[in-house]
Design a protein around this motif. Structure first.
Motif, PDB file in Angstrom:
ATOM      1  N   THR A   1       0.847  -1.193   0.000  1.00 30.07           N
ATOM      2  CA  THR A   1       0.000   0.000   0.000  1.00 30.07           C
ATOM      3  C   THR A   1       0.884   1.246   0.000  1.00 30.07           C
ATOM      4  O   THR A   1       2.091   1.172   0.237  1.00 30.07           O
ATOM      5  N   ASN A   2       0.269   2.376  -0.240  1.00 32.32           N
ATOM      6  CA  ASN A   2       1.025   3.637  -0.214  1.00 32.32           C
ATOM      7  C   ASN A   2       1.638   3.876   1.160  1.00 32.32           C
ATOM      8  O   ASN A   2       2.769   4.377   1.270  1.00 32.32           O
TER       9      ASN A   2
ATOM     10  N   ARG B   1       4.718   1.703   1.515  1.00 35.83           N
ATOM     11  CA  ARG B   1       5.811   2.252   0.715  1.00 35.83           C
ATOM     12  C   ARG B   1       6.453   3.445   1.420  1.00 35.83           C
ATOM     13  O   ARG B   1       7.678   3.596   1.436  1.00 35.83           O
ATOM     14  N   THR B   2       5.615   4.305   1.992  1.00 38.65           N
ATOM     15  CA  THR B   2       6.130   5.487   2.680  1.00 38.65           C
ATOM     16  C   THR B   2       7.007   5.090   3.868  1.00 38.65           C
ATOM     17  O   THR B   2       8.069   5.673   4.099  1.00 38.65           O
TER      18      THR B   2
END
Length: 276
Positions: free
Chosen positions: A208-209, A212-213
């Motif tokens: 998911t974003n 990733r962050t």
């Protein structure tokens, strides 16, 4: 006249008894040199003093191995990782955190690492890039590693993730080169997590974003001018250390377990690293 010399405590300074099964198991175990030395130190501190278990700090074991010197302090983190690796392989057992007693487990319960995983990443038909990644734990690290090199976690058997990220870039001569931090090999990092933690924690099946962050935050985490999470081996060692936290692996009143999203939170990362 017999040439057999009787050995006794008055001529040698004493003995440390070792169970035959343990002796033979250590001979046959595929442990690194550092792991073997740590295991022998734990044995000396337990059987050598007629104890079943012992409370001992990684620094004390390092001093047994290297003497009371600056090298022992520099090697403390490596010794700590070796202890955690032996715990994960069920050679020794510690019921709790780093301040709790350590003891040997029965040989029948040992789970010595023996397999290597081959991970392949491709980005065009003509080029297939293959590396052999030891995702279990550090076995081949040079024993003369300096303190900075320990932080960098460089291993001769493991390829630099940063160089792997550079190969995945899509820049052209007319375009400025993208920041290395923006070309993170997420898939490879996830593969390391799944390989190390997949048997005990939920596998990561989707990036998911948010995930990733958080992985990007680890990638850019700097220690003494180094970026340790840009080495595949460091990810492997970090996830291995996470598995020693019993609460994170489900031993709590809710049966809750951590996942990749939890383990890549910066506060959790710092908690693990600062405990070494």
């Amino acid at each position: 006249m017999s040439n057999v010399i009787q050995i006794n405590s008055r001529t040698t300074g004493g003995f440390t008894r070792m169970d035959n099964d343990l002796y033979e198991a250590l001979i046959g175990a595929d442990l690194s040199g550092r792991e073997m030395r740590v295991a022998m130190a734990i044995h000396r501190l337990t059987s050598g003093y007629n104890k079943d278990s012992v409370k001992v700090a990684a620094l004390y074991v390092a001093k047994m191995m290297y003497g009371d010197s600056a090298k022992a302090e520099a090697e403390r983190a490596n010794v700590s990782r070796a202890i955690n690796s032996l715990i994960r392989q069920r050679v020794i057992f510690r019921d709790g955190g780093s301040r709790d007693p350590i003891e040997f487990l029965p040989v029948s319960e040992w789970k010595i690492d023996s397999n290597q995983s081959v991970l392949k990443s491709t980005h065009c038909v003509e080029k297939v890039h293959a590396t052999v990644l030891k995702t279990t734990h550090i076995k081949e690290r040079n024993t003369n590693t300096t303190a900075d090199a320990v932080v960098a976690a460089v291993a001769s058997t493991d390829e630099d993730l940063e160089s792997d990220a550079e190969e995945q870039g899509t820049t052209t001569p007319d375009q400025p080169e993208a920041s290395k931090a923006e070309r993170i090999p997420y898939d490879r990092i996830v593969a390391i997590y799944n390989e190390v933690c997949g048997a005990r924690l939920p596998k990561c099946i989707k990036l998911t974003n948010k995930r990733r962050t958080q992985i990007k935050g680890c990638w850019n985490l700097e220690f003494n001018g180094k970026y340790p999470f840009r080495k595949g081996e460091f990810w492997s060692a970090y996830f291995t250390d996470c598995l020693t936290n019993k609460h994170w692996t489900g031993e709590n009143d809710r049966g809750w377990t951590a996942d990749i999203e939890f383990l890549t939170k910066q506060d959790k990362v710092l908690k693990v690293l600062e405990a070494l």
